[in-house]
Design an enzyme around this catalytic site. Structure first.
Site: not given
Ligand code: ARG
Length: 457
Positions: A20, A152-153, A274, A280, A287, A319, A322
């Site tokens: 990660s 409206t509409h 454009s 344009k 957008e 993981q 994120k």
């Molecule tokens: N890189 C992992 C995550 O983002 C950290 C936690 C990993 N924990 C484990 N038991 N392998 O979730």
């Protein structure tokens, strides 16, 4: 770091799917802060030597300075930001680095880091939304009495003021900020010390680490703490809702900037040309804000889908929490900044707005209301009479307030010349003085109230 009972290393694909670090490097500041709080606590509790704790603390500062100067080194073999930092720490201070991970797991570590990151993200978004509100308030004040068609509409309905229209978005943004603030309150408990899942036998002080990291206190259940990502889901929920509002505002800018409407000219800074059609002037930023909202909502769905089937406690699926949060945050921050810039620099074509407000029979309701008030006519009947008046006006290609009195009286004799007082668009908006209404006096009050609320933040 975990290879004690392994004879062979992972396959290349295993390494890649497991890593990660390409994205969680964004947590490095939070990871260092969490580790510093943890090691200070270990030292204070006598779980490790005070001298070792001090050396580790200083070593973490060295690593942080290195990251700040050179970026986080990406080494897939080290998996994630936690292991990369520990490896860098060992390079900096030697084997004593190995004492940092006492009474801790990456499970509570990452849960803590990520909460800290989302907390900072909320604060950044809140500041951006505050600036957007500021821009809306300023433009609303400037255009408190400028008439435009209310729809409206997407059909001309009743005249409103541009200031009122802009303050509607101020209300939406206020609710968005409330949602982020609410999410932040629930987020602000510290998972650190929950360890892998069951807590720890070391005599740690969770109140101390929580306080050092600015949390209101420690989380109450170790299993929940390492497997809870509600804070990220809530962040994305608030982000999706805010993006939805920005998208509606962006859509209005796209419509308003079109030639048939011509309600707004975007400044050079906020439009694009454009490559083939020289005339344009495209509202690309609006957008893209509209487009980005879809992606942000997608990020919320992605995280919810990741979390929905997971048993307690930690699973590696988590993981994947994120990337959608990072992506949504970046898109949202850009969208907020873009809409703020567009609002600040747009030229509102109030002449066009007025012309369209006057051409759409938008004061028909005012005529019906006048018949009710002055002629004692039941509203349904007044509606019917007004319909006939609009038809006549259409036939003669005249706005309502220019229809001769004879034409009006031919339709209903209860109409007299006083009716012209209510048929202009200015009279119409000025009359809408109910609380929350579009009358310029109310818009100015709303602007003042918004300013005061912001001053008290
Ligand atoms: N890189 C992992 C995550 O983002 C950290 C936690 C990993 N924990 C484990 N038991 N392998 O979730």
């Amino acid at each position: 770091m975990w290879g004690g009972r392994f004879a062979e290393g992972p396959s290349a694909v295993m390494r890649e799917i497991n890593a990660s670090i390409p994205f969680d490097q964004r947590l490095w500041q939070q990871d260092i802060a969490g580790s510093k709080a943890h090691v200070a606590m270990l030292g204070a509790q006598g779980i490790i030597d005070a001298a070792d704790a001090a050396a580790i603390g200083e070593g973490l500062d060295t690593v942080a300075a290195d990251y700040a100067a050179n970026g986080v080194p990406i080494d897939l073999a080290l998996e994630d930001i936690h292991m990369v930092t520990e490896a860098r720490l060992a390079e900096a201070i030697g084997p004593v680095a190995g004492r940092l991970h006492t009474a801790r797991s990456r499970n509570d570590q990452v849960a803590t880091d990520f909460r800290l990151w989302v907390r900072d993200a909320i604060d950044a978004v809140d500041a951006g939304l505050g600036a957007l509100q500021h821009a809306l308030i300023a433009r609303a004040e400037q255009h408190a009495a400028d008439v435009m068609p209310g729809f409206t509409h997407l059909q001309s309905a009743q005249p409103v003021t541009l200031g009122h229209h802009l303050m509607a978005y101020h209300e939406m943004v206020a609710r968005d900020r409330g949602r982020f603030a609410d999410a932040r309150r629930r987020l602000n408990l510290c998972p650190l010390g929950s360890a892998a899942l069951a807590g720890t036998g070391f005599a740690i002080d969770r109140d101390a680490t929580a306080a050092a990291l600015g949390f209101d206190g420690p989380t109450r259940n170790s299993l929940d703490a390492v497997s809870d990502r509600d804070f990220a889901v809530e962040y994305l929920t608030a982000a999706a809702q805010a993006a939805l509002h920005l998208s509606r505002l962006a859509e209005e800018f796209v419509i308003w900037a079109s030639q048939p409407f011509g309600f707004v000219s975007l400044s050079d800074q906020w439009s694009t040309g454009s490559s083939i059609m020289p005339q344009k002037r495209n509202p690309d930023a609006a957008e893209l804000v509209r487009g980005h909202s879809g992606r942000i909502i997608g990020c919320l769905m992605a995280l919810m889908m990741t979390m929905k089937g997971l048993p307690l406690a930690y699973s590696k699926d988590m993981q994947d929490d994120k990337p959608p949060v990072f992506e949504a945050h970046d898109l949202l921050a850009l969208s907020i900044a873009a809409m703020t810039g567009m609002i600040e620099s747009a030229t509102f074509r109030t002449d066009r707005m007025r012309a369209l407000a006057e051409s759409g029979y938008a004061t028909a309701t005012d005529l019906a209301d006048w018949l009710v008030r002055e002629g004692g006519v039941p509203f349904r009947e007044a509606h019917h009479i007004t319909g006939a008046v609009v038809k006549r006006a259409e036939e003669q290609n005249l706005p309502l307030d220019q229809l001769p009195i004879e034409d009006l009286r031919a339709i209903d004799a209860r109409i007299d010349a006083r009716v012209y007082d209510v048929l202009s668009v200015d009279a119409s908006v000025a009359s809408r003085t109910s609380f929350g209404g579009t009358a310029p006096v109310r818009v100015r009050e709303a602007v003042a109230a918004a300013r005061q609320a912001r001053a008290q933040e």
